[in-house]
Enzyme design. Structure first.
Site, mmCIF file in Angstrom:
data_model
loop_
_atom_site.group_PDB
_atom_site.id
_atom_site.type_symbol
_atom_site.label_atom_id
_atom_site.label_comp_id
_atom_site.label_asym_id
_atom_site.label_seq_id
_atom_site.Cartn_x
_atom_site.Cartn_y
_atom_site.Cartn_z
ATOM 1 N N ARG A 23 13.416 7.074 -3.558
ATOM 2 C CA ARG A 23 12.551 7.147 -4.685
ATOM 3 C C ARG A 23 12.195 8.615 -5.063
ATOM 4 N NH1 ARG A 23 7.778 5.056 -0.543
ATOM 5 N NH2 ARG A 23 9.662 3.327 -0.210
ATOM 6 N N ARG A 44 13.353 -1.106 8.416
ATOM 7 C CA ARG A 44 12.109 0.039 8.226
ATOM 8 C C ARG A 44 10.880 -0.588 8.573
ATOM 9 N NH1 ARG A 44 13.804 3.273 2.839
ATOM 10 N NH2 ARG A 44 15.669 4.148 3.961
ATOM 11 N N SER A 70 13.463 6.478 1.861
ATOM 12 C CA SER A 70 13.670 5.991 0.398
ATOM 13 C C SER A 70 14.331 6.867 -0.237
ATOM 14 C CB SER A 70 12.496 5.588 -0.127
ATOM 15 O OG SER A 70 12.460 5.424 -1.674
ATOM 16 N N ASP A 74 18.913 3.469 -4.578
ATOM 17 C CA ASP A 74 18.130 3.039 -3.366
ATOM 18 C C ASP A 74 18.874 3.177 -2.351
ATOM 19 O OD1 ASP A 74 16.108 0.403 -3.063
ATOM 20 O OD2 ASP A 74 17.394 0.668 -1.609
ATOM 21 N N ASP A 102 13.595 -6.700 -8.250
ATOM 22 C CA ASP A 102 13.296 -7.396 -6.860
ATOM 23 C C ASP A 102 12.218 -6.610 -6.054
ATOM 24 O OD1 ASP A 102 14.547 -4.725 -6.490
ATOM 25 O OD2 ASP A 102 16.239 -5.074 -5.319
ATOM 26 N N HIS A 103 11.643 -5.474 -6.434
ATOM 27 C CA HIS A 103 10.628 -4.873 -5.924
ATOM 28 C C HIS A 103 9.278 -5.164 -5.972
ATOM 29 C CE1 HIS A 103 13.940 -2.118 -4.136
ATOM 30 N NE2 HIS A 103 13.089 -1.653 -3.355
HETATM 31 C C1 MIC Z 1 12.757 1.097 0.609
HETATM 32 O O1 MIC Z 1 13.510 0.221 1.517
HETATM 33 O O2 MIC Z 1 12.185 2.018 0.927
HETATM 34 C C2 MIC Z 1 13.156 1.017 -0.870
HETATM 35 C C3 MIC Z 1 11.681 0.617 -1.385
HETATM 36 O O3 MIC Z 1 14.114 0.091 -1.098
HETATM 37 C C4 MIC Z 1 13.501 2.431 -1.416
HETATM 38 C C5 MIC Z 1 13.353 2.678 -2.937
HETATM 39 C C6 MIC Z 1 12.143 2.585 -3.678
HETATM 40 O O4 MIC Z 1 11.387 3.132 -2.981
HETATM 41 O O5 MIC Z 1 12.028 2.123 -4.546
HETATM 42 C C7 MIC Z 1 14.795 2.846 -1.019
HETATM 43 O O6 MIC Z 1 15.220 2.669 0.204
HETATM 44 O O7 MIC Z 1 15.348 3.716 -1.589
HETATM 45 FE FE1 SF4 Z 2 13.986 -4.190 -0.581
HETATM 46 FE FE2 SF4 Z 2 14.460 -1.658 0.304
HETATM 47 FE FE3 SF4 Z 2 13.498 -3.615 1.899
HETATM 48 FE FE4 SF4 Z 2 15.961 -3.672 1.299
HETATM 49 S S1 SF4 Z 2 15.096 -2.182 2.486
HETATM 50 S S2 SF4 Z 2 14.363 -5.569 1.057
HETATM 51 S S3 SF4 Z 2 15.829 -2.740 -0.938
HETATM 52 S S4 SF4 Z 2 12.609 -2.751 0.194
#
Ligand code: MIC
Ligand code: SF4
Length: 755
Positions: free
Chosen positions: A645, A448, A643, A160, A95-96
């Site tokens: 990550r 976010r 995140s 995640d 999905d990312h």
């Molecule tokens: C996000 O919302 O910041 C992400 C991208 O989903 C991250 C995961 C990632 O960095 O791959 C998260 O929330 O953990």
């Molecule tokens: Fe994707 Fe993270 Fe955004 Fe949710 S908050 S849509 S998991 S990047």
């Protein structure tokens, strides 16, 4: 199809005895969070009243979910453990990595071509180890989990931070780094600091323009981005039961933005309805039989102050729609105060783009309520002023809203439908003109809004709101438009008011889908080959990090003293860098490039102490690495917020940073650092942050007697020959100290597996 029904049934058959035993041992009624935690203690762990916020406890989560941008690292690590199959049901979701540019079909096709190597790797490694694989286009991990896997009373972890979304279906679902997922998939226990408990009592009922999103926007304003750290937030009260299950998901999802370990709601009718409408009547029937175990005890909800560490009460009948932002999700402004706030802060009030959808707000209910506003555009002779986009959370939702004509209605207001993926929420938005870096305002229903997050432009001010409010503001093209009180001028010059949104909690005709995008793993995956090309730019096999040298760390160079907010987006940016998530050396070129250097207020410009010259953070660190000199990163409050990550911990580890010392950490990032064998320290006295100077060489003393609960000493050698000795606290337990000594948790696991 109901996935893993046996697992659900087994959990429910064991739950009553486990919960009753815990109640007996503690001699008091229990919150829902406690019931689920006690029902998932690792075998052999004795039930006791673990000290909340202090005791580390081993758990046995029921399942694991991973998304493509984190699964690569998680599975590269798992691949080194020597296991034949995952020990608990696990899934991967693509999905990312899909860029939102033109429209869903074209964007998806392009992503499939560009990410071919990564998708093939994930699909074959999933096949090999018995992991369910959701193809690109199937949807966003949290939406797909809610629709297929989440179940009341269950416990899961996911790579995640928004894994917490599944709390909407009564789970304890927690975001973790890949190394934690690797442990659980390898059949090991999973350790968590026993969370504190925050109770949120919801009275009244949502009405008019307010929606579940406003509950969490309000909570974020109260608790701030670190107020939920190491706590589980449990919602209860008449306001909770009167809300839809997906609405509860939205609230839990964005609980990640207050740093909460997770959030949850007790099992109720709305959850049963959702389970049934998503084809899981068997799960609802099974849950109904153990209902009282799937919610907090009545005594707890009657006297919450006695059982929770903190209680917040929100009256939904009085709640106002909110807009949170810019640049931080906890800057909450009720819509009625936006005119004043925007003027005071000089925020551009023209809304350029309204974006709805994402993992947190793309339920059928959300979309149908937004559609009820889009319909009024034609009915009332209006014209939509801003651009408008929709990112559906899953193919199930997309297919159903297309069938029900909602996408057509959106098309009439000029909307673009992006692929069922993260897209603009994670900087995968190829927004026209973003490179000009103009100051501008967007509103979205994501969760976010850190600088550069959506389109890479540091001057885009993003405000978070419910999909309904985003739609209204996009129609008005004005951030200060209050749909409750204000009118709009239509094409005929008349003043018109928007009617409050209305919609259906669930589709009247049921959900439908042609191809949900699931690929089941092979029964026997032992023959499946995983190939990672030597010269690949996207994937790189992992090497073992070196063990601790057994001495104190002397002469570390200060790499950067980060000033102010330093989220994982600042440490390891997403967007264009997501393509390197499976290649540690390549992604390390983004290390800390978003962090602001305290000494010159610039990003990605630090002093190389070997040459005295300023360079980028990654190149400066590579110079230290080449010279075999360790370094240290200094940070402010809530360092590593956001995140899960683990790249934000692995990159410094790989490039030779030894210590990260900050005023305070966000939970997942602190664990990630520990797991990767780094030293994660906090200032015993926060003012000591001010003692760190740009040319400091730094020693960490006391490591030879590194013990849980015992502070370390840090000596700052300043350029003028003077020095300061300060105290550094840490939260390592004995096990975590072993990880540090071994050079990382994975080294400990591998040693254990090979015995
Ligand atoms: C996000 O919302 O910041 C992400 C991208 O989903 C991250 C995961 C990632 O960095 O791959 C998260 O929330 O953990
Ligand atoms: Fe994707 Fe993270 Fe955004 Fe949710 S908050 S849509 S998991 S990047």
């Amino acid at each position: 199809m109901v996935f893993d029904l046996d697992l659900v049934k087994k959990t429910y058959s064991e739950m009553p005895a486990k919960v009753d035993a815990a109640k007996k041992a503690l001699g008091r009624p229990l919150t829902l969070a406690e019931k689920i935690l006690f029902a998932h203690l690792w075998k052999g762990v004795d039930i006791k009243d673990f000290e909340r916020g202090k005791a580390y406890v081993d758990f046995a989560p029921d399942r694991v979910a991973m998304q493509d941008a984190t699964a690569q690292m998680a599975l590269l690590q798992f691949d080194t453990t020597g296991r034949k199959k995952v020990a608990v049901p696990s899934t991967v979701h693509c999905d990312h990595l899909i860029v939102a540019k033109d429209e869903s079909k074209a964007d998806l096709q392009k992503a499939i071509t560009e990410n071919d190597e990564v998708y093939n790797f994930l699909s074959s490694i999933s096949n090999k180890y018995g992991i369910g694989f959701w193809k690109p286009g199937a949807g966003i991990i949290h939406q797909v989990v809610l629709e297929n896997y989440a179940f009341p009373g269950g416990m899961m972890i996911g790579t995640d931070s928004h894994t917490v979304n599944a709390g909407g279906l009564g789970m304890i679902a927690i975001g973790v780094g890949g190394a934690d997922a690797c442990d659980v998939m390898a059949g090991l226990s999973w350790e968590l600091l026993m969370p504190k408990l925050i109770g949120v009592k919801l009275t009244g009922k949502l009405n008019g323009w307010t929606s579940p999103k406003d509950v969490i926007l309000k909570v974020a304003g109260i608790l701030t981005v670190k107020g939920g750290t190491n706590a589980i937030v449990e919602y209860f009260g008449e306001g909770a039961t009167s809300m839809s299950c997906t609405g509860k998901g939205t609230i839990c999802n964005m609980g990640a933005e207050i740093g909460a370990t997770t959030s949850t709601f007790g099992y109720d009718e709305s959850m049963a309805r959702y389970l049934r409408s998503t084809g899981r009547s068997e799960v609802a029937d099974a849950a109904d039989q153990v209902k009282s175990y799937l919610t907090g005890d009545p005594e707890v909800y009657a006297n919450p102050e006695k059982y929770f560490d903190k209680v917040i009460e929100i009256n939904l009948s009085e709640l106002e729609p909110h807009l949170n932002g810019p640049f931080t999700p906890d800057l909450a402004t009720p819509i009625s105060q936006m005119k004043e706030a925007a003027a005071k802060n000089n925020w551009p009030t023209k809304v350029e783009v309204g974006l709805i959808g994402s993992c947190t707000n793309s339920s059928y209910e959300d979309i149908s309520r937004a559609v009820s506003l889009a319909k009024q555009v034609a009915e009332k002779g209006l014209k939509t002023k801003a651009e408008f986009t929709i990112t559906p959370g899953s193919e199930l939702v997309r297919y159903t809203i297309e069938r029900d004509g909602y996408l057509d209605t959106f098309a009439q207001i000029g909307a673009t439908v992006f692929a069922n993926a993260c897209g603009p929420c994670i900087g995968m938005w190829d927004r026209m003109g973003a490179e000009k870096q103009e100051r501008n305002t967007i509103v979205h229903s994501f969760n976010r809004n850190f600088a550069k997050r959506a389109d890479g432009n540091p001057n885009t001010l993003a405000f978070v709101a419910s999909p309904e409010l985003v739609t209204a503001l996009a129609i008005a093209g004005d951030l200060t438009f209050n749909p409750i009180t204000d009118t709009l001028t239509n094409e005929k010059g008349e003043q018109v008011k928007l009617d409050p949104p209305s919609g259906d909690e669930l589709p009247k005709k049921g959900f439908s889908v042609e191809d949900a995008g699931y690929q089941a793993p092979a029964e026997d995956g032992s023959k499946v080959q995983i190939n990672v090309k030597e010269d690949s730019k996207r994937l790189q096999l992992l090497y073992s990090f070196a063990a601790w040298e057994g001495t104190d760390l002397k002469g570390l160079k200060l790499l950067i003293k980060a000033k102010g907010k330093c989220t994982t987006d600042h440490i390891s940016m997403a967007g264009p860098w997501l393509k390197f998530r499976g290649h540690l050396d390549n992604i390390s070129n983004n290390m800390l490039i978003g962090a602001v250097n305290f000494f010159n207020d610039k990003t990605d410009s630090v002093k190389n102490q070997l040459t005295g010259e300023y360079g980028t953070v990654p190149s400066t660190q590579r110079a230290y690495k080449a010279a075999n000199i360790g370094s240290i990163v200094i940070g402010d409050e809530n360092y590593g917020e956001g995140s899960s990550r683990e790249h934000a911990a692995m990159e410094p580890r790989h490039l030779g940073v030894r210590v990260v010392m900050v005023k305070s950490f966000a939970r997942i990032h602190e664990t990630n650092l520990k797991k990767q064998g780094m030293l994660a320290l906090t200032f015993a006295n926060k003012d000591d942050y001010n003692k760190i100077q740009e040319d400091d060489s730094i020693d960490v003393v006391g490591l030879t007697s590194f013990t849980a609960g015992k502070a370390l000493e840090v000596v700052l050698h300043h350029k003028d020959g003077s020095s300061d000795t300060i105290q550094a606290n840490h939260s390592y337990n004995e096990q975590q100290i072993e990880w540090f000594k071994a050079g990382g948790a994975l080294n400990v696991i591998r040693a254990g597996m090979s015995k």
